[in-house]
Design a protein around this motif. Structure first.
Motif, PDB file in Angstrom:
ATOM      1  N   ALA A   9       0.853  -1.209   0.000  1.00  0.00           N
ATOM      2  CA  ALA A   9       0.000   0.000   0.000  1.00  0.00           C
ATOM      3  C   ALA A   9       0.883   1.251   0.000  1.00  0.00           C
ATOM      4  CB  ALA A   9      -0.903  -0.004   1.234  1.00  0.00           C
ATOM      5  N   PRO A  10       0.444   2.461  -0.562  1.00  0.00           N
ATOM      6  CA  PRO A  10       1.265   3.697  -0.612  1.00  0.00           C
ATOM      7  C   PRO A  10       1.703   4.167   0.755  1.00  0.00           C
ATOM      8  CG  PRO A  10      -0.551   3.827  -2.143  1.00  0.00           C
ATOM      9  CD  PRO A  10      -0.814   2.623  -1.338  1.00  0.00           C
ATOM     10  N   SER A  11       0.820   4.102   1.759  1.00  0.00           N
ATOM     11  CA  SER A  11       1.198   4.562   3.097  1.00  0.00           C
ATOM     12  C   SER A  11       2.316   3.719   3.664  1.00  0.00           C
ATOM     13  CB  SER A  11      -0.032   4.521   4.025  1.00  0.00           C
ATOM     14  OG  SER A  11      -0.551   3.178   4.073  1.00  0.00           O
ATOM     15  N   SER A  12       2.238   2.390   3.467  1.00  0.00           N
ATOM     16  CA  SER A  12       3.292   1.505   3.970  1.00  0.00           C
ATOM     17  C   SER A  12       4.600   1.781   3.255  1.00  0.00           C
ATOM     18  CB  SER A  12       2.890   0.044   3.777  1.00  0.00           C
ATOM     19  OG  SER A  12       1.691  -0.238   4.503  1.00  0.00           O
ATOM     20  N   LEU A  13       4.568   2.044   1.944  1.00  0.00           N
ATOM     21  CA  LEU A  13       5.780   2.313   1.194  1.00  0.00           C
ATOM     22  C   LEU A  13       6.413   3.627   1.635  1.00  0.00           C
ATOM     23  CD1 LEU A  13       4.728   1.169  -2.400  1.00  0.00           C
ATOM     24  CD2 LEU A  13       6.194  -0.026  -0.784  1.00  0.00           C
ATOM     25  N   GLU A  14       5.573   4.684   1.940  1.00  0.00           N
ATOM     26  CA  GLU A  14       6.121   5.964   2.384  1.00  0.00           C
ATOM     27  C   GLU A  14       6.800   5.816   3.740  1.00  0.00           C
ATOM     28  OE1 GLU A  14       2.923   8.696   2.365  1.00  0.00           O
ATOM     29  OE2 GLU A  14       2.848   8.863   0.164  1.00  0.00           O
ATOM     30  N   ALA A  15       6.225   5.023   4.640  1.00  0.00           N
ATOM     31  CA  ALA A  15       6.838   4.799   5.949  1.00  0.00           C
ATOM     32  C   ALA A  15       8.187   4.108   5.801  1.00  0.00           C
ATOM     33  CB  ALA A  15       5.904   3.983   6.833  1.00  0.00           C
ATOM     34  N   ARG A  31      10.752   6.667   4.555  1.00  0.00           N
ATOM     35  CA  ARG A  31      11.215   7.580   5.596  1.00  0.00           C
ATOM     36  C   ARG A  31      12.194   6.866   6.543  1.00  0.00           C
ATOM     37  NH1 ARG A  31       5.685   9.115   5.517  1.00  0.00           N
ATOM     38  NH2 ARG A  31       5.307   7.739   7.325  1.00  0.00           N
ATOM     39  N   GLU A  32      11.917   5.615   6.864  1.00  0.00           N
ATOM     40  CA  GLU A  32      12.786   4.871   7.768  1.00  0.00           C
ATOM     41  C   GLU A  32      14.159   4.655   7.125  1.00  0.00           C
ATOM     42  OE1 GLU A  32      12.882   0.558  10.124  1.00  0.00           O
ATOM     43  OE2 GLU A  32      11.139   1.154   8.910  1.00  0.00           O
ATOM     44  N   LYS A  33      14.200   4.300   5.881  1.00  0.00           N
ATOM     45  CA  LYS A  33      15.465   4.089   5.191  1.00  0.00           C
ATOM     46  C   LYS A  33      16.247   5.383   5.038  1.00  0.00           C
ATOM     47  CE  LYS A  33      14.834  -0.292   4.595  1.00  0.00           C
ATOM     48  NZ  LYS A  33      15.666  -1.256   5.365  1.00  0.00           N
ATOM     49  N   ARG A  34      15.522   6.538   4.821  1.00  0.00           N
ATOM     50  CA  ARG A  34      16.213   7.814   4.686  1.00  0.00           C
ATOM     51  C   ARG A  34      16.862   8.204   6.016  1.00  0.00           C
ATOM     52  NH1 ARG A  34      12.179  10.780   2.568  1.00  0.00           N
ATOM     53  NH2 ARG A  34      12.799  10.219   0.446  1.00  0.00           N
ATOM     54  N   ARG A  90      20.919   8.952   6.797  1.00  0.00           N
ATOM     55  CA  ARG A  90      21.522  10.142   7.415  1.00  0.00           C
ATOM     56  C   ARG A  90      22.374   9.730   8.623  1.00  0.00           C
ATOM     57  NH1 ARG A  90      16.350  12.475   6.273  1.00  0.00           N
ATOM     58  NH2 ARG A  90      15.693  11.972   8.410  1.00  0.00           N
ATOM     59  N   HIS A  91      21.922   8.790   9.402  1.00  0.00           N
ATOM     60  CA  HIS A  91      22.690   8.327  10.558  1.00  0.00           C
ATOM     61  C   HIS A  91      24.042   7.756  10.112  1.00  0.00           C
ATOM     62  CE1 HIS A  91      23.651   6.566  14.425  1.00  0.00           C
ATOM     63  NE2 HIS A  91      23.773   5.342  13.816  1.00  0.00           N
ATOM     64  N   HIS A  92      24.050   6.886   9.106  1.00  0.00           N
ATOM     65  CA  HIS A  92      25.307   6.296   8.614  1.00  0.00           C
ATOM     66  C   HIS A  92      26.230   7.362   8.030  1.00  0.00           C
ATOM     67  CE1 HIS A  92      24.108   2.261   9.507  1.00  0.00           C
ATOM     68  NE2 HIS A  92      23.053   2.277   8.643  1.00  0.00           N
TER      69      HIS A  92
END
Length: 547
Positions: A359-365, A368-371, A375-377
Motif C-alpha cells: 500500500a502507498p502509506s506503507s511504502l512511504e513509511a 522515511r525509515e530508510k532515509r 543520514r545516521h550512517h
C-alpha cells in the motif's frame, strides 16, 4: 605222286602225341626225384581247400615251385604250413599234364624259420611303427555322407565293379577312379602318387576333390600284394589329409597300408559299405524323425492350448480389473472441486497480505525509515574519517620527530654495540663447539686404533691368507700341499706350504708348515694396500670478524 608229297621232307624221328610225351616226362620226373627234401618260403597259402587238399608254392630268391598236400597227408601233419614261413618239405616231384607244370607232393613238412619276405616285412613294420605312422591318434574319422569318393585301383579288375555296384545300391555318389597297377614293381609308386594326387586337388577346382579315398585290390599271395607294403605307400597313406580306407586283399590278408590307413576293410565290398550309409535306411530314419517331430509339435501345441485356456479361466474379468481404478477416479473427481476451492482461498489470502504490504502509506513509511538510517550512517562515517585523519597526522609527526639527526646517531651507536656483543658471543660459541668435536674425534680414533688388526699382530699373532689374499679363518680351510701366506706385524709376509703331520688329522687342523721365504717388500708391494684416511685437521678457532 602229287607235288606236295614230293616236296615234303622225310624224317625218321619218332612222333609222340602230347599225352605220350607228358606221360613220359611224368614217369621220368617221378623215377628220378622219387624222394626229395626242399627248403623254401611258403607263399600263396590260403588253408586247405574245400576238398581237404592244400595248394600253395615254395620259393626262394630265384625260383618257385608249386606244392600240394593231399587230404590224407594233411590230416597226419603235426605242423601246418603258414604264409611267409620258411619250411623244409619232404615229398616227391611229379608233373601235372593238364597245364604242363611240375609240382612237389608233400608228405611231411617242418618249420625252418621265417621267410625272407616276412622278415623284411616285420622289420619295415617295426621301423614305421617307431616313427608313429601307425599311431591311433593320427587316424581321422570317416565322413558320414561323402559327396565324392576317390578310388585307387585297377580300372579293369572286378574290384572297381564291386565297389561301384555296392555304392550304387546303398547310396549313389560320384566315384573318381585313379587307375594304377595293383601288382608289379611300379605298383607302390603309382599308388603313392595317386594318394598324393587326390590330396593335391583344389577344393573348388574343375575336378571335384574327394571326401574319402578307397585303396582297393583283390586277394593274392604275399608277392602279389607286396606293392602295398612299400614305404612310400605307407607314408602317403599316413600323411593323407583326406580320410583313407584300405581294402587290399581278403580278410586274412594284411599289408602295411592297413596299419597306416584311417580304416581297414576286410574286402573292397566292405570298404564300399563303410564309405556310404544305406539311402533307404536314411530315408526311413528321416521319415521316422519327421513323424516324431510332427507328433511332438502337435502335442506341444495342444499342451499350450490347454495351458492358455486354464490361464484364461483363472484371470479376472475386465469389469473386475477396472473396478478399483474406476472407484479411485470417482473419488478423485469428487474431491477435486473442494481442493480447488481451498487452494483458491489460500491464494487469495496470501495475495491480500502482499497487497497490504504494497500500500502507498506503507511504502512511504519504509522510505522515511530508510532515509533516516542513511543520514545516521552518513554522520557516523564523517566522524570516523575525521578521527582517522587525526590519528595518521599524529603518527606522522612522531616519525618525523624520530628522524632528527641526533636521534639517528644515538640509534646507530646502540646498534653497533649490540652487533659487537653478538660477534664476541659467536666466537666463543664456535670455539666451544670445535673443542667438543675435536674431543669426540679423538675418542673415536682411539677406539678405531684399538680395533686395528695390525695392533693384534704386534702382540705376537699372524694372519693366514690364501694366495689370492683372502684370509683363512678355520683350520678346515688348509689342505695338505696348499700354498698360503703368513702376515706379521709391520707388513712382513712369508710364503708357506701346509703338510700333514703323521699323527695329525685334517678335522683337528694340525699341520706342519714349511716356510718358503720371499722378499717381503716385493710381496707387500705387489698387493694393493687400502688407502688410509687422512687425519682430521684441527678446526680453526679464529673465524675472523663479520665486518
Amino acid at each position: 605222286m602229287t607235288p606236295s608229297a614230293v616236296s615234303a621232307p622225310m624224317s625218321n624221328v619218332t612222333e609222340y602225341s602230347v599225352s605220350e610225351i607228358s606221360g613220359a616226362l611224368k614217369r621220368t620226373v617221378e623215377e628220378t626225384f622219387g624222394h626229395v627234401r626242399l627248403r623254401g618260403e611258403v607263399s600263396g597259402y590260403r588253408g586247405p581247400h574245400s576238398s581237404g587238399h592244400a595248394y600253395f608254392s615254395l620259393k626262394d630268391d630265384r625260383a618257385r615251385i608249386d606244392a600240394v598236400i593231399w587230404r590224407t597227408a594233411f590230416a597226419k601233419l603235426a605242423f601246418k604250413p603258414e604264409e611267409g614261413l620258411e619250411v623244409v618239405a619232404t615229398g616227391r616231384l611229379t608233373t601235372y599234364p593238364g597245364s604242363s607244370k611240375y609240382q612237389i607232393v608233400i608228405e611231411q613238412i617242418e618249420p625252418a624259420g621265417a621267410g625272407a619276405l616276412m622278415a623284411l616285412l616285420n622289420e619295415r613294420r617295426r621301423k614305421l611303427e617307431a616313427e608313429g605312422l601307425f599311431a591311433a591318434e593320427r587316424k581321422q574319422p570317416l565322413p558320414f555322407m561323402p559327396r565324392v569318393i576317390g578310388v585307387v585301383t585297377s580300372p579293369t579288375g572286378a574290384v572297381i565293379r564291386d565297389i561301384h555296384h555296392r555304392i550304387a545300391d546303398r547310396f549313389p555318389v560320384y566315384l573318381l577312379v585313379w587307375p594304377v597297377r595293383v601288382q608289379g614293381e611300379t605298383s607302390g609308386e603309382e599308388v603313392a602318387r595317386a594318394i598324393a594326387g587326390f590330396n593335391a586337388l583344389p577344393a573348388d577346382g574343375a575336378i571335384a576333390r574327394p571326401d574319402l579315398i578307397i585303396v582297393a585290390r583283390g586277394g593274392g599271395s604275399l608277392e602279389d600284394l607286396w606293392g602295398f607294403n612299400d614305404e612310400v605307400v605307407v607314408r602317403a597313406a599316413a600323411t593323407s589329409i583326406i580320410p583313407l580306407i584300405s581294402a587290399v586283399g581278403h580278410e586274412t590278408d594284411w599289408t602295411l597300408i592297413d596299419h597306416a590307413a584311417d580304416m581297414r576293410a576286410p574286402t573292397p565290398t566292405g570298404a564300399a559299405e563303410m564309405a556310404v550309409p544305406v539311402r533307404a535306411d536314411l530315408v526311413a530314419a528321416l521319415a521316422a524323425l519327421a513323424a516324431r517331430h510332427a507328433g511332438a509339435v502337435s502335442r506341444r501345441l495342444e499342451q499350450d492350448r490347454r495351458a492358455v485356456a486354464a490361464t484364461a479361466r483363472a484371470l479376472p474379468s475386465p469389469d473386475m480389473l477396472l473396478a478399483l481404478p474406476r472407484r479411485r477416479l470417482d473419488e478423485a473427481a469428487t474431491s477435486l472441486g473442494q481442493c480447488l476451492r481451498v487452494n483458491l482461498s489460500e491464494k487469495r489470502r496470501a495475495y491480500g497480505e502482499v497487497a497490504t504490504r504494497l500500500a502507498p502509506s506503507s511504502l512511504e513509511a519504509i522510505v522515511r525509515e530508510k532515509r533516516a538510517d542513511l543520514r545516521h550512517h552518513q554522520t557516523h562515517a564523517a566522524h570516523a574519517v575525521t578521527g582517522l585523519v587525526q590519528r595518521k597526522r599524529q603518527r606522522f609527526e612522531r616519525i618525523a620527530a624520530d628522524l632528527q639527526p641526533h636521534r639517528i646517531t644515538a640509534r646507530a651507536e646502540a646498534a653497533r654495540l649490540r652487533l659487537a656483543n653478538f660477534a664476541e658471543r659467536l666466537n666463543t660459541a664456535q670455539a666451544q663447539v670445535a673443542a667438543g668435536r675435536r674431543q669426540t674425534l679423538a675418542a673415536a680414533w682411539r677406539v678405531a686404533d684399538s680395533l686395528n688388526p695390525l695392533r693384534v699382530l704386534e702382540r705376537g699373532y699372524t694372519i693366514v691368507r690364501r694366495p689370492d689374499g683372502e684370509p683363512i679363518v678355520r683350520a678346515a680351510g688348509l689342505t695338505p700341499g696348499m700354498n698360503f701366506e703368513l702376515q706379521f706385524a709391520h707388513g712382513e709376509r712369508r710364503q708357506a706350504i701346509a703338510t700333514r703331520d703323521g699323527d695329525s688329522d685334517a678335522a683337528t687342523g694340525h699341520f706342519d708348515v714349511q716356510e718358503a721365504p720371499i722378499n717381503a717388500v716385493e710381496a707387500d708391494a705387489s698387493r694393493p694396500r687400502p688407502k688410509r684416511r687422512p687425519a682430521a685437521k684441527p678446526a680453526e678457532t679464529d673465524q675472523g670478524t663479520l665486518f
